[in-house]
Write an enzyme that holds these catalytic residues in place. Structure first.
Site, PDB file in Angstrom:
ATOM      1  N   GLU A 230     -39.142  17.002  -0.181  1.00  0.00           N
ATOM      2  CA  GLU A 230     -39.597  15.928   0.701  1.00  0.00           C
ATOM      3  C   GLU A 230     -40.820  15.167   0.160  1.00  0.00           C
ATOM      4  O   GLU A 230     -41.712  15.760  -0.428  1.00  0.00           O
ATOM      5  CB  GLU A 230     -39.966  16.502   2.078  1.00  0.00           C
TER       6      GLU A 230
ATOM      7  N   GLU B 174     -39.945  10.113   3.532  1.00  0.00           N
ATOM      8  CA  GLU B 174     -40.197   9.652   4.901  1.00  0.00           C
ATOM      9  C   GLU B 174     -41.164   8.485   4.883  1.00  0.00           C
ATOM     10  O   GLU B 174     -42.246   8.571   4.303  1.00  0.00           O
ATOM     11  CB  GLU B 174     -40.798  10.780   5.759  1.00  0.00           C
TER      12      GLU B 174
ATOM     13  N   ASP C 295     -43.554  12.465   1.951  1.00  0.00           N
ATOM     14  CA  ASP C 295     -44.048  11.577   3.006  1.00  0.00           C
ATOM     15  C   ASP C 295     -44.753  10.435   2.298  1.00  0.00           C
ATOM     16  O   ASP C 295     -45.466  10.658   1.318  1.00  0.00           O
ATOM     17  CB  ASP C 295     -45.053  12.309   3.901  1.00  0.00           C
TER      18      ASP C 295
ATOM     19  N   HIS D 133     -40.291  21.285   2.530  1.00  0.00           N
ATOM     20  CA  HIS D 133     -41.135  20.455   3.378  1.00  0.00           C
ATOM     21  C   HIS D 133     -42.494  20.205   2.718  1.00  0.00           C
ATOM     22  O   HIS D 133     -43.290  21.125   2.570  1.00  0.00           O
ATOM     23  CB  HIS D 133     -41.313  21.173   4.727  1.00  0.00           C
TER      24      HIS D 133
ATOM     25  N   HIS E 175     -49.004  13.089   3.725  1.00  0.00           N
ATOM     26  CA  HIS E 175     -48.430  13.254   5.051  1.00  0.00           C
ATOM     27  C   HIS E 175     -49.096  12.368   6.095  1.00  0.00           C
ATOM     28  O   HIS E 175     -48.448  11.849   6.997  1.00  0.00           O
ATOM     29  CB  HIS E 175     -48.503  14.707   5.518  1.00  0.00           C
TER      30      HIS E 175
HETATM   31 CA    CA Z   1     -42.291  14.462   6.876  1.00  0.00          CA
END
Ligand code: CA
Length: 313
Positions: free
Chosen positions: A50, A156, A52, A23, A65
């Site tokens: 991940e 994301e 973002d 994460h 993020h």
């Molecule tokens: Ca995220």
């Protein structure tokens, strides 16, 4: 670099063992979304890392993020006159060249100004830098080659409706970068994720994304699971939607019955849900009882090790 994205996906299909999603990188140890956090996550053996993604003023997707910069960088010091009326500094108001001047640090709590997770990397040091999405995908492809171990990516798209309201269409830009790095179909080790169901549908039907797609569902799923199953491959609920008061809810089994994978977020050893005393207890409930397919974790080593141990028992 292009061919490096074309890794076959078979090692992480739904029927396989559950996997670890780092994460924001190994963000329990190094400030989130820095190059250092991503390298560490790769070295720890996370199957997915991940990203973002938000846009800069000049439409470059960068790995951050928040749409804001103030809790993870020295923006207020470096560009004191660039805040908006709400007192916040927005990545979208800065060119990539300006964003590159920022020093990134461990996350602060916006209200208190104190370090959000006090036991983590000290927020006063580091000199970390922002990565573009392009740079990060190149980094992961490089590590995949040099280590011989393939980590997938898990981008994301952050706040697409807000970006559009501001005159920037983030999704097609992100899809172009993914395609350039060879991530285009479900065969490739990539899950694309988003919190906005309208955008998830747009990604699938209008923008033609053919890869794995995950709807981030939060703590209360407001959309019918059967409706979701027509569009996406999986859901990303908060852990609280899967494990509540040390009991497993029926969300994961309902989702699995519809063929949806379940990837809850986020395991934080230093911020466990109420009533749970160890990360092992939480992982046992999530993996053994709820049978989730993947877990977002700030501590990839803990999750990788737990899965390794339970696989061999
Ligand atoms: Ca995220």
């Amino acid at each position: 670099m292009k061919q490096l994205g074309f890794y076959l996906f078979t090692f992480v299909t739904a029927a396989a063992q559950p996997v670890t999603i780092a994460h924001r990188g190994a963000s329990g140890y190094v400030p989130e979304h820095t190059r250092e956090a991503k390298v560490m996550a790769h070295a720890m053996g996370a199957e997915f890392i991940e990203q973002d993604v938000v846009l800069s003023q000049d439409d470059v997707p960068v790995v951050l993020h928040d749409i804001h910069l103030d809790t993870t960088s020295d923006v207020a010091k470096r560009f004191p006159d660039r805040k908006r009326a709400d007192g916040r500094y927005y990545a979208l108001d800065f060119t990539l060249a300006e964003l590159r001047q920022l020093s990134m640090h461990e996350r602060l709590d916006h209200k208190t100004g104190k370090q959000a997770y006090p036991k983590r990397f000290p927020a006063t040091t580091g000199g970390f830098r922002i990565l573009t999405l392009d740079e990060e995908l190149e980094l992961i492809a490089g590590l995949n080659q040099s280590t011989g171990r393939v980590a997938g990516i898990y981008p994301e798209i952050k706040q697409p409706a807000w970006h559009r309201k501001e005159g920037h269409d983030i999704s097609p830009i992100v899809l172009r970068v993914l395609a350039r790095h060879g991530y285009t179909t479900k065969e490739h080790a990539c899950y694309l994720q988003c919190f906005e169901f309208e955008e998830v549908k747009r990604l699938r039907y209008e923008l033609g994304w053919k890869g794995q797609l995950v709807f981030l569902a939060g703590s209360k799923i407001k959309i019918d699971l059967a409706e979701l199953a027509k569009v996406v491959d999986g859901i990303g609920p908060s852990i609280g939607a899967i494990v509540s008061e040390r009991q497993v809810t029926d969300l994961a089994s309902q989702a699995h019955a519809l063929g949806l994978e379940v990837h809850p977020y986020t395991l934080r050893i230093d911020d466990l849900p109420k009533g749970i005393s160890t990360s092992e207890e939480l992982m046992r409930l999530l993996f053994d009882e709820a049978k989730v397919d993947a877990l977002f974790t700030d501590f990839p080593d803990a999750t990788v090790n737990w899965l390794k141990k339970t696989k061999s028992r």
